[in-house]
Design an enzyme around this catalytic site. Structure first.
Site, mmCIF file in Angstrom:
data_model
loop_
_atom_site.group_PDB
_atom_site.id
_atom_site.type_symbol
_atom_site.label_atom_id
_atom_site.label_comp_id
_atom_site.label_asym_id
_atom_site.label_seq_id
_atom_site.Cartn_x
_atom_site.Cartn_y
_atom_site.Cartn_z
ATOM 1 N N HIS A 124 0.819 -1.021 0.127
ATOM 2 C CA HIS A 124 -0.199 -0.427 0.098
ATOM 3 C C HIS A 124 1.136 1.224 -0.037
ATOM 4 C CE1 HIS A 124 -3.137 -2.306 0.904
ATOM 5 N NE2 HIS A 124 -4.120 -1.896 1.697
ATOM 6 N N ASN A 155 8.194 -3.921 2.968
ATOM 7 C CA ASN A 155 7.077 -4.300 3.598
ATOM 8 C C ASN A 155 6.097 -4.063 4.835
ATOM 9 O OD1 ASN A 155 3.800 -3.461 3.144
ATOM 10 N ND2 ASN A 155 4.102 -5.803 2.516
#
Length: 272
Positions: A124, A155
């Site tokens: 994201h 991440n």
């Protein structure tokens, strides 16, 4: 004989209107923050957006929780921008689960299976955890226009730590303005049957109101495994502009832009 209608006390009218507004928001499954529109978000974040990009394709898409400059050649965002208020940081909407193409994208899009067994996470840019103030914003955060191929260690590691630091800043009472996105190498990899571009690194700019204008700080993290203290990734927005060949804060008055971009004070941000 005329009959006068009995008057309703003004305070009663206000109470009724307040109740109606509360019910309307509640029925949508959120808090007062849920009532924010894409237009509201665009207005507040507009001054922090980059100038029009040159040499890169882009489609500007405005969602309720963020604005994205989508690149149909790379099938990832050029950048994503959003604000995070203290109320929004305290949202309680459950995390979404389904990554889907952005319905507002014109032309080509990545699909879920492009990332499957690729060796990269669906990373994201506008984090799902920052969109917990709204059911719609949470769903939009899983649009693939907001996603980049991201190293798993990054991440879940340093990038995740930076995301948490942003929420902590908002929890402390500041509204934080965020602009983030990928940095590409000259010969980048592609994954999946649609050829999703893999970034070489990622940047994130944080801005907030200061005593005399705006304060800002930028971070750049290579798209690979590693573990460093967050200040080791920090730089000025001016330095990031040189690295990324992007003009940030394009709509900000020049005097305020110069001050915000020229340097950063790590003490003000409390990120360590």
């Amino acid at each position: 004989m005329d009959h006068k209608r009995p008057s309703i006390p003004r305070i009663a009218v206000l109470a009724i209107l307040t109740s109606v507004l509360w019910l309307a928001v509640s029925w949508n499954g959120g808090t007062e923050a849920e009532a924010r529109t894409a237009g509201d978000a665009a207005c507040r974040i507009e001054k922090f957006l980059p100038a029009k990009l040159h040499g890169r394709s882009e489609q500007i898409i405005r969602h309720s929780g963020y604005i994205v400059s989508y690149n149909p050649d790379w099938l990832i965002p050029n950048w994503v921008a959003y604000e995070l208020t203290p109320d929004e940081a305290a949202g309680e909407v459950p995390r979404g689960k389904k990554f889907v193409p952005d319905p507002l994208v014109e032309g080509r899009s990545a699909v879920h299976r492009d990332y499957t067994n690729s060796g990269y996470d669906r990373g994201h840019m506008a984090p799902a955890a920052d969109m917990k103030w709204s059911v719609a914003a949470m769903e939009e955060s899983f649009y693939l226009s907001n996603i980049c191929p991201q190293d798993h260690n990054l991440n879940g590691g340093d990038w995740h730590d930076l995301e948490k630091a942003v929420r902590n800043l908002a929890f402390s009472g500041d509204t934080i303005y965020v602009v983030c996105g990928p940095l590409m190498s000259e010969n980048f990899l592609r994954i999946g049957e649609n050829g999703v571009a893999v970034p070489a690194a990622f940047f994130k700019i944080l801005a907030k109101r200061g005593s005399n204008g705006y304060e800002a700080i930028a971070f750049v993290m290579p798209n690979r495994a590693g573990s460093k203290k967050l200040p080791e990734y920090a730089m000025s927005v001016d330095d990031l502009e040189i690295l990324s060949e992007t003009d940030f804060f394009a709509e900000m008055p020049p005097r305020l832009e110069k001050k915000a971009e020229a340097g950063y004070d790590a003490f003000i941000w409390g990120i360590n």
